[in-house]
Design an enzyme around this catalytic site. Structure first.
Site, PDB file in Angstrom:
ATOM      1  N   ARG A 122     119.076 -45.075 105.619  1.00  7.21           N
ATOM      2  CA  ARG A 122     119.893 -44.000 105.045  1.00  7.21           C
ATOM      3  C   ARG A 122     121.350 -44.420 105.192  1.00  7.21           C
ATOM      4  NH1 ARG A 122     120.602 -39.689 102.350  1.00  7.21           N
ATOM      5  NH2 ARG A 122     119.474 -37.753 102.685  1.00  7.21           N
ATOM      6  N   LYS A 123     122.279 -43.534 104.792  1.00  8.49           N
ATOM      7  CA  LYS A 123     123.688 -43.908 104.939  1.00  8.49           C
ATOM      8  C   LYS A 123     124.087 -43.967 106.417  1.00  8.49           C
ATOM      9  CE  LYS A 123     125.813 -39.333 104.535  1.00  8.49           C
ATOM     10  NZ  LYS A 123     126.817 -38.555 103.820  1.00  8.49           N
ATOM     11  N   ARG A 135     133.226 -45.123  93.359  1.00 16.70           N
ATOM     12  CA  ARG A 135     133.767 -44.951  94.714  1.00 16.70           C
ATOM     13  C   ARG A 135     134.171 -46.316  95.252  1.00 16.70           C
ATOM     14  NH1 ARG A 135     129.546 -42.397  98.232  1.00 16.70           N
ATOM     15  NH2 ARG A 135     130.126 -40.472  97.181  1.00 16.70           N
ATOM     16  N   GLY A 170     130.241 -27.961  98.394  1.00 18.02           N
ATOM     17  CA  GLY A 170     129.443 -27.351  97.332  1.00 18.02           C
ATOM     18  C   GLY A 170     127.964 -27.223  97.609  1.00 18.02           C
ATOM     19  N   CYS A 202     129.804 -32.842 102.112  1.00 14.14           N
ATOM     20  CA  CYS A 202     130.860 -33.850 101.933  1.00 14.14           C
ATOM     21  C   CYS A 202     132.221 -33.241 102.276  1.00 14.14           C
ATOM     22  CB  CYS A 202     130.871 -34.370 100.500  1.00 14.14           C
ATOM     23  SG  CYS A 202     129.289 -35.044  99.981  1.00 14.14           S
ATOM     24  N   GLY A 203     132.366 -31.938 102.103  1.00  8.67           N
ATOM     25  CA  GLY A 203     133.627 -31.268 102.459  1.00  8.67           C
ATOM     26  C   GLY A 203     133.711 -30.932 103.938  1.00  8.67           C
TER      27      GLY A 203
HETATM   28  S1  SF4 Z   1     128.790 -31.539  99.303  1.00  6.15           S
HETATM   29 FE1  SF4 Z   1     128.711 -33.565  98.306  1.00  6.15          FE
HETATM   30  S2  SF4 Z   1     126.770 -33.528  97.239  1.00  6.15           S
HETATM   31 FE2  SF4 Z   1     127.238 -31.403  97.722  1.00  6.15          FE
HETATM   32  S3  SF4 Z   1     128.383 -30.590  95.979  1.00  6.15           S
HETATM   33 FE3  SF4 Z   1     129.899 -31.393  97.351  1.00  6.15          FE
HETATM   34  S4  SF4 Z   1     130.247 -33.484  96.646  1.00  6.15           S
HETATM   35 FE4  SF4 Z   1     128.314 -32.818  95.766  1.00  6.15          FE
END
Ligand code: SF4
Length: 586
Positions: free
Chosen positions: A240-241, A125, A507, A512-513
């Site tokens: 943490r982040k 990344r 996911g 992350c989405g």
């Molecule tokens: S939300 Fe982030 S951690 Fe979860 S599956 Fe998608 S890319 Fe992977």
């Protein structure tokens, strides 16, 4: 080939410790004799923690904090070179590297081992402040990836307007990092307990309506925090982040409301005429909790943004909670202290440094009726510069293969002076196209056939995280499935003119989405089908952007991903909430 586990680690005490040594042959030379020598930093992230925090970390049971205490993540900036060279020399296999280095600490260097899905390969990344990358940089990254089987490589544009490269091997890390340095790009501190890519407006400096050009401050923040992605220990050991965004409008087009810290230009100071920024804190999307940010009720001029950021990060680093990963994001400290105490502490520290700040000015709120361009705009548009245009193109779920990225780099060189702007919606914008080249750029086959500037109503709002194809945390496959469902829905339904529906797939609950900012968010979750556990989604509805942005709320839980179940629900949602109609010939 020596076959042994790597048994010497540098620790936070700047000593070399011997751990679990195992060797294949009794007469082989001690491993430390074969270690390439690299200068290690004298100061690590650990050294910036107050003594009381260091002590409490050693006493608590947080596995990651203990790991950082034993050997700080910032040491990965040197150790990645060491591992790379040892692998190149053939002294070890990647399996010999301690898993806590391979799978966790190397993330401080931006290298993410894909142990579960593609063991032995890494996702890297980058850090691209304000989402800006140049054609020559992209082309060079493509050349680097060409050493691998291209089937196993690709680029993903992320929801932090960043780029991830897939399929890199650790033995090549040294060469890759040299190449990044030559290109002026960094990748250190892009994962784990660091400040992530600094988000700004993808139309910065070219938007006819913007109040503020975010580019300089995004680069300055990146420099202050990560030394331009080359690593800086001051903030490399946070609890943490931490996410930061800077907007170009008072209306939030950069998703500032889901960042830990955001600055939005809001008004002009009557006396000096300088632009003032309001400060938002505590936004987050996480497995346990999702919150939009809070107004700190403190305004600052541009010249104070770096100092405010430094002060906020120092408070978070030195007082943020480290007992449990689930409760260590900034919002938990804000809640524990209360907004007034956080504000008072920030102000106290700013005053110590003579940094300018203001209470919010009454009667001076920005007029939100002015035009606003969000990054979801597509097509060719006039810039603020006379006779210059920007072209906004759609990248299906943000993924480009190497050949596509090479062609895009060439297109950028030919039409946009090489510049490419990435967006938080996983798309790109080519700025500074002259009028005489508009026709020809629109005829470029890659932009006609693949990365169109006229995406369909669902495609243009589609965002997806990596999902189970590459991500070990994923509960479901996302990218391919989201594209397939989108295609079926677009073949089934008609939409009112100009309608966009933002559908985000993620996911797992790490989000992350960013499922909760979407009109319809689909989050990987367990589901039952015919009595068996199958891949499923929780469905969120009603996330909004812009003025008074809100997070979507849970609408349905545990729906199997099998289209037999999911498709009818999506059709009904699109009909009842977004004016979709079944196509006449259906
Ligand atoms: S939300 Fe982030 S951690 Fe979860 S599956 Fe998608 S890319 Fe992977």
């Amino acid at each position: 080939m020596h076959c042994r586990s790597l048994c010497y680690v540098r620790t936070n005490a700047l000593s070399v410790r011997r751990l679990n040594e195992t060797t294949a042959s009794a007469d082989s030379a001690p491993l430390e004799d074969s270690l390439p020598s690299f200068d290690l930093p004298l100061i690590t992230g650990w050294d910036f923690l107050p003594k009381t925090i260091q002590q409490s970390v050693l006493e608590n049971n947080n596995k990651i904090e203990k790991l950082k205490a034993e050997k700080d993540g910032s040491l990965a900036w040197q150790e990645i070179q060491k591992y790379s060279q040892m692998l190149r020399d053939g002294n070890v296999n990647w399996e010999d590297i301690p898993p806590e280095d391979l799978d966790i600490r190397l993330k401080w260097a931006g290298f993410f081992h894909r142990r579960k899905r593609v063991p032995g390969t890494f996702m890297v990344r980058l850090r691209l402040p304000n989402g800006i990358i140049w054609g020559y940089q992209l082309k060079a990254l493509c050349s680097f990836l060409r050493r691998y089987d291209l089937q196993n490589t690709c680029f993903d544009i992320t929801t932090r307007q960043n780029l991830q490269l897939r399929g890199i091997r650790l033995e090549d890390a040294g060469i890759f990092l040299e190449e990044l340095t030559r290109l002026g790009i960094g990748c250190f501190q892009s994962g784990m307990d660091n400040v992530r890519n600094i988000v700004g407006s993808p139309l910065a400096g070219i938007d006819p309506y913007e109040l503020y050009d975010t580019r300089s401050i995004c680069f300055a923040l990146d420099e202050m925090i990560s030394n331009g992605g080359k690593g800086k220990p001051d903030f490399a050991n946070l609890p943490r982040k931490f996410n930061i965004a800077v907007g170009s409008y008072s209306v939030d087009t950069v998703h500032g409301h889901i960042n830990d810290l955001a600055f939005l230009p809001i008004a002009k100071d009557d006396s000096s005429g300088s632009l003032l920024f309001e400060i938002l804190i505590g936004g987050l999307l996480s497995p346990k909790r999702n919150e939009t940010s809070l107004r700190l009720n403190l305004w600052v001029p541009e010249s104070s943004i770096l100092a405010v950021t430094r002060v906020v990060l120092e408070i978070y680093r030195d007082f943020g909670f480290r007992n449990s990963r689930a409760t260590s994001r900034f919002i938990y400290l804000i809640e524990s202290w209360g907004l007034e105490r956080i504000k008072a502490e920030i102000v106290r520290r700013l005053e110590e440094k003579d940094v300018v700040w203001l209470e919010p000015l009454k009667n001076s709120i920005a007029d939100n009726s002015a035009p606003v361009i969000g990054s979801e705009i597509f097509g060719i548009h006039l810039q603020r510069q006379k006779d210059k245009f920007f072209l906004s193109c759609h990248v299906p779920v943000g993924r480009l293969n190497v050949q596509e990225a090479e062609v895009l780099a060439d297109i950028a060189s030919n039409y946009s002076c090489g510049e490419i702007r990435l967006t938080v919606d996983q798309n790109f914008i080519l700025p500074n196209i002259v009028r005489t080249k508009i026709e020809s750029v629109l005829q470029e086959p890659l932009l006609r056939e693949r990365f169109t500037h006229r995406p369909r109503p669902l495609s243009k709002g589609l965002v997806s995280c990596t999902g189970s194809q590459f991500c070990g945390l994923a509960l479901i496959e996302t990218k391919n499935r989201s594209l397939e469902l989108c295609k079926i829905l677009e073949e089934t339904l008609d939409f009112p003119d100009g309608q966009t529906v933002r559908i985000h797939w993620t996911g797992c609950p790490n989000s992350c989405g960013q499922a909760q900012v979407a009109d319809i968010g689909l989050m990987g979750a367990p589901a039952k089908q015919d009595g068996k556990l199958v891949e499923g989604v929780d469905i969120y509805l009603g996330g909004t952007l812009g003025v008074n942005s809100t997070l979507g709320t849970l609408y349905r839980k545990g729906i199997p991903c099998d289209f037999k179940y999911l498709l009818p629900i999506m059709i009904e949602l699109l009909q009842t909430h977004f004016g979709a109609r079944l196509k006449e010939d259906m």
